[in-house]
Design an enzyme around this catalytic site. Structure first.
Site, mmCIF file in Angstrom:
data_model
loop_
_atom_site.group_PDB
_atom_site.id
_atom_site.type_symbol
_atom_site.label_atom_id
_atom_site.label_comp_id
_atom_site.label_asym_id
_atom_site.label_seq_id
_atom_site.Cartn_x
_atom_site.Cartn_y
_atom_site.Cartn_z
ATOM 1 N N SER A 146 0.738 -1.276 -0.201
ATOM 2 C CA SER A 146 0.084 0.002 0.066
ATOM 3 C C SER A 146 0.777 1.248 0.170
ATOM 4 C CB SER A 146 -0.889 0.104 1.263
ATOM 5 O OG SER A 146 -1.535 1.171 1.316
ATOM 6 N N TYR A 169 -2.155 -1.600 9.920
ATOM 7 C CA TYR A 169 -1.985 -1.648 8.456
ATOM 8 C C TYR A 169 -1.082 -1.134 8.047
ATOM 9 C CZ TYR A 169 -3.602 -0.976 3.325
ATOM 10 O OH TYR A 169 -3.728 -0.933 2.082
#
Length: 257
Positions: A146, A169
């Site tokens: 990401s 995350y």
């Protein structure tokens, strides 16, 4: 780009998810034999049917996979009559308390999510490498990271929404990039490649204030349609990227600049 994956066997873990379900039909269109794997075969079938996949295609096989189970992942790679030419891990395992704001995250919850997501990513990479060593056939593995595995979160875009950028995350996605480099360097064979794709935000019906704020930070596209990420994944699976390894390709319309 016709026939980019012709004759290749491609394993897609998380094929019932937002990204995985879009990679399946495109890989089939490009001539691949596709092994679509997910935890719940019935829900995966529904998702794939919803994006126009012919479930009766002789080029498609559906298998059950618990990405957090060592036994399940080992069986996935061991029980294949034919060598796997490419694999993509789009899975996203997490617990019920995932996604809380920073000061509300307990150490126990943080550690569990690291184990579920990063631990399963390690397992997938390890078993893909074992498969390569056993078959000695070229294998390209694509992990999904990401932009928030690359840069610090832009927290202001979450103003006026209940959303946040989960600390788990960021920790997981940055670690997946280094895990990929580590494994590529350890195996040390140009026939075994591991790369990452780091998408920007993908549209999934987020609140309007967030969508507007996010778009202001891009070069005009805003949140990406999930299909915009698929081409980069296919490139990395194909012979067009034969000597690309240990890399991270960002697809974010300038959000990280």
């Amino acid at each position: 780009m016709n026939g980019l994956l012709k004759g290749k066997t491609i394993l897609i873990a998380g094929a019932g998810g937002l990204l995985g379900s879009q990679i399946v039909p495109t890989a089939l269109e490009q001539g691949a034999m596709v092994i679509a794997a997910d935890l719940n075969i019935e829900s995966m079938q529904k998702r794939l049917e919803g994006v126009g996949v012919d479930l009766n295609s002789g080029a498609l096989s559906l298998v059950e996979l618990d990405i957090t189970s060592e036994e399940s992942v080992k069986a996935l790679f061991e029980n294949k009559d034919k060598a796997i030419d490419g694999a993509v891990n789009t899975t996203y395992p997490r617990n019920k308390t995932y996604g809380k704001h920073f000061f509300d995250v307990t150490a126990a919850s943080f550690n569990e999510n690291m184990s579920l997501h990063l631990g399963s990513a390690f397992l997938f990479v390890q078993q893909a490498a074992e498969h390569f060593k056993r078959t000695e056939q070229p294998l390209s593995l694509v992990n999904i990271s990401s932009i928030y595995g690359v840069i610090a979160p832009k927290f202001n875009i979450y103003d006026n929404t209940p959303m946040t950028m989960p600390v788990e995350y960021a920790a997981i996605k940055s670690a997946i990039q280094h895990l990929s480099k580590y494994a590529a360097a350890y195996v040390n064979d140009s026939r075994f490649r591991i790369n990452c794709v780091s998408p920007g935000g993908i549209f999934d019906h987020q609140p309007e204030p967030f969508l507007d704020a996010y778009k202001w930070n891009t070069h005009g596209a805003g949140m990406l349609d999930v299909k915009e990420v698929v081409g980069t994944v296919l490139f990395l699976l194909s012979e067009q990227s034969r000597y690309v390894t240990g890399q991270n390709i960002i697809v974010d319309d300038g959000f990280s600049l």
